[in-house]
Enzyme design. Structure first.
Site, PDB file in Angstrom:
ATOM      1  N   ASP A  46       0.819  -1.214   0.000  1.00 56.96           N
ATOM      2  CA  ASP A  46       0.000   0.000   0.000  1.00 56.96           C
ATOM      3  C   ASP A  46       0.853   1.266   0.000  1.00 56.96           C
ATOM      4  O   ASP A  46       2.055   1.225   0.245  1.00 56.96           O
ATOM      5  CB  ASP A  46      -0.889   0.020   1.246  1.00 56.96           C
ATOM      6  N   LYS A 106      -3.303   4.160  -3.321  1.00 50.79           N
ATOM      7  CA  LYS A 106      -3.549   5.450  -3.973  1.00 50.79           C
ATOM      8  C   LYS A 106      -2.241   6.213  -4.064  1.00 50.79           C
ATOM      9  O   LYS A 106      -1.411   6.129  -3.188  1.00 50.79           O
ATOM     10  CB  LYS A 106      -4.488   6.278  -3.116  1.00 50.79           C
ATOM     11  N   MET A 122      -6.834   9.738   9.444  1.00 49.57           N
ATOM     12  CA  MET A 122      -7.384  10.331   8.211  1.00 49.57           C
ATOM     13  C   MET A 122      -8.257  11.560   8.509  1.00 49.57           C
ATOM     14  O   MET A 122      -9.357  11.689   7.971  1.00 49.57           O
ATOM     15  CB  MET A 122      -8.210   9.270   7.446  1.00 49.57           C
TER      16      MET A 122
HETATM   17  N1  SAH Z   1      -3.713   0.412   9.102  1.00 44.84           N
HETATM   18  C1  SAH Z   1      -3.110   1.688   9.425  1.00 44.84           C
HETATM   19  C2  SAH Z   1      -4.037   2.847   9.161  1.00 44.84           C
HETATM   20  C3  SAH Z   1      -4.388   3.023   7.714  1.00 44.84           C
HETATM   21  S1  SAH Z   1      -5.400   4.413   7.427  1.00 44.84           S
HETATM   22  C4  SAH Z   1      -2.611   1.666  10.871  1.00 44.84           C
HETATM   23  O1  SAH Z   1      -2.918   0.735  11.611  1.00 44.84           O
HETATM   24  O2  SAH Z   1      -1.889   2.598  11.258  1.00 44.84           O
HETATM   25  C5  SAH Z   1      -4.201   5.637   7.015  1.00 44.84           C
HETATM   26  C6  SAH Z   1      -4.134   6.680   8.109  1.00 44.84           C
HETATM   27  O3  SAH Z   1      -3.322   6.217   9.172  1.00 44.84           O
HETATM   28  C7  SAH Z   1      -3.503   7.984   7.683  1.00 44.84           C
HETATM   29  O4  SAH Z   1      -4.409   8.818   7.020  1.00 44.84           O
HETATM   30  C8  SAH Z   1      -3.104   8.551   9.024  1.00 44.84           C
HETATM   31  O5  SAH Z   1      -4.207   9.065   9.716  1.00 44.84           O
HETATM   32  C9  SAH Z   1      -2.650   7.300   9.760  1.00 44.84           C
HETATM   33  N2  SAH Z   1      -1.205   7.078   9.625  1.00 44.84           N
HETATM   34  C10 SAH Z   1      -0.594   6.000   9.130  1.00 44.84           C
HETATM   35  N3  SAH Z   1       0.749   6.131   9.207  1.00 44.84           N
HETATM   36  C11 SAH Z   1       0.970   7.332   9.783  1.00 44.84           C
HETATM   37  C12 SAH Z   1       2.148   8.054  10.145  1.00 44.84           C
HETATM   38  N4  SAH Z   1       3.369   7.564   9.929  1.00 44.84           N
HETATM   39  N5  SAH Z   1       1.998   9.273  10.705  1.00 44.84           N
HETATM   40  C13 SAH Z   1       0.788   9.785  10.958  1.00 44.84           C
HETATM   41  N6  SAH Z   1      -0.348   9.151  10.627  1.00 44.84           N
HETATM   42  C14 SAH Z   1      -0.269   7.941  10.058  1.00 44.84           C
END
Ligand code: SAH
Length: 277
Positions: free
Chosen positions: A46, A68, A183
């Site tokens: 992803d 995306k 998000m």
């Molecule tokens: N499965 C992922 C979340 C996916 S949705 C998890 O468990 O973390 C994607 C969202 O995750 C982003 O829009 C943001 O809100 C958050 N996110 C993921 N990685 C991030 C990072 N390094 N820093 C800040 N937000 C992050």
């Protein structure tokens, strides 16, 4: 690095492993995730998976992008699931690599159910999710005994990209002392307004944390009402956290301390027995 003899599960051909890659820093991969990277023939990844993590994949593996990027249309979820099924049926060891944890706002469940439907064997390898791992790198614990006994994780987007309207916002506003939004950047205006309407104190500490655990990590400490005005300063991926735990950052920003920040051992200004005496 020396590891005692740990028995890692065999990655057999024809299997799909749904693996969490953590929030960014490759050091936060699990041993099972590293093992999967070194065993897989196909890596379907992803957008939020760090390139340094992909670089750990077996040299002969093939890497397929399934997220995306830059406004281009994203592959549809059924297409991704169908692709996983096809690759597994062709006898590959298929690693489905997702940011954070596959089962936290990651659609891991949907993909796994498609595998079940197709009779494809699979394993799930949890990862460190952004809310806990990312905020830890920002020096913000998601729980702290003096502050909260509950925390809520919320997505700021629904399937169509809008603020989820099936949420009971007043209940959410009252529900837990700490709220962590994934998000949330795009709809920060609406999210903060709904929380304040729901009874949340406009002056409550809040933080926006972007690119957590990576070299580009940024932390904006603000308040609930002032947060939307700061959103333009940063770009996704971002977490938005609301709650008194944000104040702990003055004492717990261990990453800042590495570059000279002086930490405050009593960031909540609690009158401890030490002070009282
Ligand atoms: N499965 C992922 C979340 C996916 S949705 C998890 O468990 O973390 C994607 C969202 O995750 C982003 O829009 C943001 O809100 C958050 N996110 C993921 N990685 C991030 C990072 N390094 N820093 C800040 N937000 C992050």
């Amino acid at each position: 690095m020396e590891l005692p003899a740990i028995q890692l599960p065999e990655f057999d051909p024809g299997w799909v492993w749904l693996v969490g890659a953590g929030p960014g820093d490759p050091a936060l991969l699990t041993l099972a995730a590293l093992h999967a990277l070194q065993s897989a023939d196909m890596v379907v990844y992803d957008a939020l998976v760090d390139p340094r993590i992909l670089a750990l994949a077996k040299q002969s593996s093939e890497q397929v992008y399934a997220g995306k990027r830059g406004g281009r249309p994203s592959p549809k979820q059924p297409d991704i699931s169908a692709r996983l099924v096809k690759l597994a049926r062709a006898g590959h060891r298929v690693l489905r690599l997702k940011g954070g944890d596959p089962f936290v706002f990651g659609r891991g469940g949907e993909e796994a159910l498609a595998l079940v439907d197709a009779g494809i064997p699979f394993r799930v390898v949890p990862g460190i999710t952004a809310a806990t791992g990312g905020l830890a790198y920002a020096g913000i614990p998601v729980t702290h005994r003096d502050v909260n006994t509950a925390v809520t994780f919320i997505t700021g987007h629904n399937v169509t990209g809008d603020v989820p309207d099936n949420l009971d916002w007043p209940a959410l506003a009252r529900g837990a002392p700490v709220l962590v939004f994934y998000m949330a950047l795009k709809h920060l205006d609406e999210i903060t307004a709904r929380l304040i309407d729901g009874g949340r104190d406009a002056d409550e500490p809040a933080a926006i944390v972007t690119a957590a655990t990576t070299g580009e990590q940024r932390v904006i400490e603000t308040t609930l009402s002032a947060a939307p005005d700061r959103a333009h300063e940063v770009s996704p991926p971002a977490l938005f956290v609301v709650g008194e735990v944000v104040r702990l950052r003055a004492g717990l920003d261990w990453l800042g301390a590495l570059s000279g920040k002086v930490l405050d051992a009593n960031p909540l200004d609690l009158h401890t027995s030490r002070d009282a005496g």
